[in-house]
Design an enzyme around this catalytic site. Structure first.
Site, PDB file in Angstrom:
ATOM      1  N   MET A 157      67.585  39.210  49.832  1.00  0.00           N
ATOM      2  CA  MET A 157      68.206  40.128  50.804  1.00  0.00           C
ATOM      3  C   MET A 157      68.554  41.429  50.102  1.00  0.00           C
ATOM      4  O   MET A 157      69.113  41.420  49.012  1.00  0.00           O
ATOM      5  CB  MET A 157      69.483  39.482  51.340  1.00  0.00           C
ATOM      6  CG  MET A 157      70.468  40.437  52.003  1.00  0.00           C
ATOM      7  SD  MET A 157      72.101  39.668  52.265  1.00  0.00           S
ATOM      8  CE  MET A 157      71.870  38.851  53.812  1.00  0.00           C
ATOM      9  N   ASN A 158      68.240  42.591  50.750  1.00  0.00           N
ATOM     10  CA  ASN A 158      68.936  43.816  50.354  1.00  0.00           C
ATOM     11  C   ASN A 158      69.544  44.487  51.573  1.00  0.00           C
ATOM     12  O   ASN A 158      70.234  43.772  52.336  1.00  0.00           O
ATOM     13  CB  ASN A 158      68.127  44.714  49.409  1.00  0.00           C
ATOM     14  CG  ASN A 158      66.819  45.257  49.886  1.00  0.00           C
ATOM     15  OD1 ASN A 158      65.872  44.503  50.060  1.00  0.00           O
ATOM     16  ND2 ASN A 158      66.717  46.545  50.070  1.00  0.00           N
ATOM     17  N   ASP A 159      69.410  45.752  51.747  1.00  0.00           N
ATOM     18  CA  ASP A 159      70.235  46.523  52.698  1.00  0.00           C
ATOM     19  C   ASP A 159      70.561  45.868  54.041  1.00  0.00           C
ATOM     20  O   ASP A 159      69.679  45.291  54.673  1.00  0.00           O
ATOM     21  CB  ASP A 159      69.518  47.821  53.083  1.00  0.00           C
ATOM     22  CG  ASP A 159      68.914  48.557  51.922  1.00  0.00           C
ATOM     23  OD1 ASP A 159      69.173  48.198  50.781  1.00  0.00           O
ATOM     24  OD2 ASP A 159      68.161  49.512  52.176  1.00  0.00           O
ATOM     25  N   TRP A 172      62.586  40.854  45.322  1.00  0.00           N
ATOM     26  CA  TRP A 172      62.090  41.790  46.336  1.00  0.00           C
ATOM     27  C   TRP A 172      60.587  41.608  46.529  1.00  0.00           C
ATOM     28  O   TRP A 172      59.849  41.371  45.571  1.00  0.00           O
ATOM     29  CB  TRP A 172      62.407  43.221  45.878  1.00  0.00           C
ATOM     30  CG  TRP A 172      62.243  44.251  46.952  1.00  0.00           C
ATOM     31  CD1 TRP A 172      63.182  44.644  47.837  1.00  0.00           C
ATOM     32  CD2 TRP A 172      61.064  45.012  47.231  1.00  0.00           C
ATOM     33  NE1 TRP A 172      62.670  45.607  48.673  1.00  0.00           N
ATOM     34  CE2 TRP A 172      61.374  45.853  48.321  1.00  0.00           C
ATOM     35  CE3 TRP A 172      59.784  45.064  46.692  1.00  0.00           C
ATOM     36  CZ2 TRP A 172      60.450  46.732  48.879  1.00  0.00           C
ATOM     37  CZ3 TRP A 172      58.863  45.942  47.241  1.00  0.00           C
ATOM     38  CH2 TRP A 172      59.199  46.774  48.318  1.00  0.00           C
ATOM     39  N   GLU A 230      69.131  57.705  49.991  1.00  0.00           N
ATOM     40  CA  GLU A 230      68.667  56.603  50.828  1.00  0.00           C
ATOM     41  C   GLU A 230      69.746  56.231  51.852  1.00  0.00           C
ATOM     42  O   GLU A 230      70.928  56.510  51.673  1.00  0.00           O
ATOM     43  CB  GLU A 230      68.360  55.375  49.960  1.00  0.00           C
ATOM     44  CG  GLU A 230      67.273  55.642  48.927  1.00  0.00           C
ATOM     45  CD  GLU A 230      66.803  54.367  48.218  1.00  0.00           C
ATOM     46  OE1 GLU A 230      65.607  54.082  48.272  1.00  0.00           O
ATOM     47  OE2 GLU A 230      67.646  53.671  47.627  1.00  0.00           O
ATOM     48  N   GLN A 273      67.190  43.666  55.007  1.00  0.00           N
ATOM     49  CA  GLN A 273      65.958  43.709  54.227  1.00  0.00           C
ATOM     50  C   GLN A 273      65.770  42.330  53.599  1.00  0.00           C
ATOM     51  O   GLN A 273      66.680  41.816  52.931  1.00  0.00           O
ATOM     52  CB  GLN A 273      66.057  44.793  53.149  1.00  0.00           C
ATOM     53  CG  GLN A 273      66.010  46.202  53.705  1.00  0.00           C
ATOM     54  CD  GLN A 273      64.622  46.562  54.190  1.00  0.00           C
ATOM     55  OE1 GLN A 273      63.782  46.941  53.419  1.00  0.00           O
ATOM     56  NE2 GLN A 273      64.379  46.436  55.487  1.00  0.00           N
ATOM     57  N   ARG A 304      62.697  57.761  54.811  1.00  0.00           N
ATOM     58  CA  ARG A 304      63.025  56.393  55.249  1.00  0.00           C
ATOM     59  C   ARG A 304      64.467  56.202  55.705  1.00  0.00           C
ATOM     60  O   ARG A 304      65.320  57.045  55.498  1.00  0.00           O
ATOM     61  CB  ARG A 304      62.733  55.402  54.118  1.00  0.00           C
ATOM     62  CG  ARG A 304      63.434  55.686  52.805  1.00  0.00           C
ATOM     63  CD  ARG A 304      62.998  54.642  51.760  1.00  0.00           C
ATOM     64  NE  ARG A 304      63.564  54.912  50.455  1.00  0.00           N
ATOM     65  CZ  ARG A 304      62.998  55.702  49.533  1.00  0.00           C
ATOM     66  NH1 ARG A 304      61.843  56.290  49.781  1.00  0.00           N
ATOM     67  NH2 ARG A 304      63.594  55.897  48.370  1.00  0.00           N
ATOM     68  N   TRP A 326      70.695  47.990  42.789  1.00  0.00           N
ATOM     69  CA  TRP A 326      69.356  47.874  42.190  1.00  0.00           C
ATOM     70  C   TRP A 326      69.442  47.777  40.677  1.00  0.00           C
ATOM     71  O   TRP A 326      68.614  47.139  40.042  1.00  0.00           O
ATOM     72  CB  TRP A 326      68.499  49.082  42.587  1.00  0.00           C
ATOM     73  CG  TRP A 326      68.141  49.030  44.043  1.00  0.00           C
ATOM     74  CD1 TRP A 326      68.621  49.825  45.032  1.00  0.00           C
ATOM     75  CD2 TRP A 326      67.255  48.099  44.666  1.00  0.00           C
ATOM     76  NE1 TRP A 326      68.087  49.450  46.246  1.00  0.00           N
ATOM     77  CE2 TRP A 326      67.243  48.398  46.044  1.00  0.00           C
ATOM     78  CE3 TRP A 326      66.464  47.044  44.212  1.00  0.00           C
ATOM     79  CZ2 TRP A 326      66.475  47.679  46.965  1.00  0.00           C
ATOM     80  CZ3 TRP A 326      65.702  46.335  45.120  1.00  0.00           C
ATOM     81  CH2 TRP A 326      65.713  46.648  46.472  1.00  0.00           C
TER      82      TRP A 326
HETATM   83  C1  FRU Z   1      67.643  50.999  49.654  1.00  0.00           C
HETATM   84  C2  FRU Z   1      66.158  50.900  49.929  1.00  0.00           C
HETATM   85  C3  FRU Z   1      65.803  51.687  51.176  1.00  0.00           C
HETATM   86  C4  FRU Z   1      64.564  51.019  51.636  1.00  0.00           C
HETATM   87  C5  FRU Z   1      64.810  49.578  51.279  1.00  0.00           C
HETATM   88  C6  FRU Z   1      63.592  48.817  50.851  1.00  0.00           C
HETATM   89  O1  FRU Z   1      68.192  49.946  48.989  1.00  0.00           O
HETATM   90  O2  FRU Z   1      65.427  51.348  48.802  1.00  0.00           O
HETATM   91  O3  FRU Z   1      65.675  53.068  50.962  1.00  0.00           O
HETATM   92  O4  FRU Z   1      64.363  51.188  53.011  1.00  0.00           O
HETATM   93  O5  FRU Z   1      65.755  49.576  50.229  1.00  0.00           O
HETATM   94  O6  FRU Z   1      63.840  47.462  50.772  1.00  0.00           O
END
Ligand code: FRU
Length: 495
Positions: free
Chosen positions: A37-39, A63, A223, A55, A167, A306
């Site tokens: 999981m991210n964002d 990832w 971002e 994410q 993005r 990150w």
């Molecule tokens: C931020 C990011 C976003 C992108 C996503 C990709 O953490 O880099 O800019 O949409 O993660 O997983």
């Protein structure tokens, strides 16, 4: 129509989730259903529930091609997983459905706006990821991608704007019913900017202007923008990459930035007045907010960074969790954050100790645990000179400990997890300047198995960090160099 790619992801997550033991997850923070999981994405209130998408790479705790995971909640603390909402299954998003947001349409459907990523050979022969903005519409479970996707691409970009760093659309609706979205982008100077786009109906989008330009001040690319009004001000949140440190306010690497100012809605002009970090700890990035039905602005961030993803336990089947939902407010031109008030209902087993004066190390009856909410008032002992240092150590046993220490003469609060069991030489400490007069400091520390979030001075600052120490290390102790007096109120947190 659900694609084969999405069906497979849904099947996989359903079976794989079963192998993960509940006690190996955080109790009241949302974690990946399985895999990575991210964002936070699409944080919204829809059909009587809070929705959180994220994410997601279900197949691996690292990832990979981004899907959107999905969960719903009544109180933002207890989450129920729903099937993955998006998979990278179209030509324009075959390499990932990156971050984005959600809004309810007048016909009762939910619209998702996200970044489609597609690797393409460029005219110079190089293969690069092109980023465009795309839509999907659904009923809260199943979403159909729009046949006219992408709705924003390089044609819509101003002069010099990169199509490779374009993005994370965050959508909202103005009072006059028009839709707006802010998108992170890299202009010709190589740093960051936030672009504003508008739409009459949510489907057809037009470029409006640069809402805010980094001009190389705060890192490079910006971002995950979010933009909203709060307590009579306007707030722009972004997560800059490649930051340089600035005193104790900003640190190297991926950071968080809050810009507070005015927004003239007639001319779409944002004027900045104040900047600050959003979180002063180690693990926090890409926050997103929602407006609750009762008008509160709540923020959740990815409680990870990150730069620290190498900090993990072996053989894990999930990786990545969200922060606590935090209620936002502005006081004296600053962003304040407090745990969402619904959280108080999970507290039980109160233990209080008042006016404890000590020098050296002490433990207090009933104060221990790894699922804890603890309030601390710290001050010099009556009639004694200012102490040198105060520390609270937690997730502690003979071998391990994580600490928060405060040096009043420097007004520095430090989180240190180097003795938490990590075998990696990555960042394990962070220092932050805090407001304190005469050695008085107020902390609220919330532990949830593998995390610590510290709210300083009633939310004036927050420091978040992941702590993967074994759960058996559940001791808490206090230390003073000099003589310190504290009041402690501690609760356990119900599952
Ligand atoms: C931020 C990011 C976003 C992108 C996503 C990709 O953490 O880099 O800019 O949409 O993660 O997983």
């Amino acid at each position: 129509m659900t694609s084969q790619t999405l069906r497979e992801a849904r099947k996989y997550e359903e079976s794989s989730e079963k192998i993960i033991r509940k006690e190996d997850r955080p109790a009241f923070h949302l974690s990946a259903r399985t895999g990575w999981m991210n964002d936070p994405n699409g944080f919204s209130y829809y059909n009587g529930k809070y929705h959180m998408f994220y994410q997601y790479h279900p197949y691996d705790a690292n990832w990979g091609p981004m899907h959107w995971g999905h969960a719903v909640s009544d109180d933002l603390l207890h989450w129920e997983y729903l099937p993955a909402a998006l998979a990278p299954d179209e030509r324009y998003d075959k390499d990932g459905c990156f971050s984005g947001s959600a809004i309810e349409l007048p016909d009762g459907k939910q619209l998702l706006m996200y970044t489609g990523v597609c690797k393409e050979r460029q005219s110079d022969g190089e293969i690069r990821e092109v980023q465009t903005q795309c839509l999907a519409v659904g009923d809260g479970i199943d979403y159909e991608k729009y046949h006219n996707n992408p709705v924003l691409d390089e044609k819509d970009l101003p002069e010099g704007a990169s199509r490779y760093d374009f993005r994370d659309p965050k959508i909202w609706r103005k009072e006059d019913g028009t839709y707006c979205c802010v998108v992170g982008n890299r202009p010709a100077d190589g740093s960051g900017q936030v672009l504003l786009f508008t739409s009459q109906d949510g489907w057809e989008w037009h470029y409006k202007k640069v809402l805010a330009a980094n001009n190389d001040r705060f890192g490079k690319m910006w971002e995950c923008p979010d933009f909203f009004s709060l307590d009579g001000e306007w707030v722009l949140l972004v997560s800059p990459q490649d930051m340089l440190p600035h005193q104790f306010e900003y640190h190297n690497g991926n950071g968080t930035l809050c810009l507070i100012g005015n927004f003239d809605e007639r001319t779409d002009t944002f004027t900045e007045r104040h900047n600050q970090s959003i979180d002063y700890g180690i693990d926090f990035y890409a926050p997103q907010t929602v407006l609750t039905p009762d008008g509160r602005r709540i923020m959740i961030g990815w409680m990870q960074n990150w730069d620290t993803c190498g900090h993990r336990t072996a053989n894990i089947l999930w990786f990545g969790q969200m922060s606590l939902p935090r209620e936002l407010s502005i006081k004296n031109g600053r962003l304040y954050q407090m745990p969402i008030r619904e959280f108080d209902a999970l507290r039980c087993g109160k233990v209080a100790h008042d006016n404890i004066t000590f020098s050296d190390t002490i433990q207090l009856e009933g104060i221990k645990g790894r699922r804890v909410d603890m309030e601390l008032n710290i001050r010099p002992a009556d009639g004694r000179e200012l102490y040198q240092k105060f520390a609270i150590r937690f997730a502690q046993n003979e071998q391990y400990q994580t600490s928060l220490s405060f040096r009043p003469r420097e007004s520095i609060l430090k989180i240190d997890r180097k003795f938490s069991g990590s075998r990696k030489a990555i960042i394990h400490q962070r220092r932050s300047k805090v407001n304190s007069e005469g050695g008085v400091l107020k902390l609220r520390i919330i532990l949830d198995r593998s995390s610590v979030e510290t709210f300083v001075n009633d939310g004036e600052q927050v420091m978040s960090a992941i702590v993967y120490t074994k759960q058996a290390a559940d001791g808490i102790s206090f230390y003073a160099d000099g003589t310190v007096t504290i009041d402690v109120v501690k609760y356990d947190i119900m599952e």
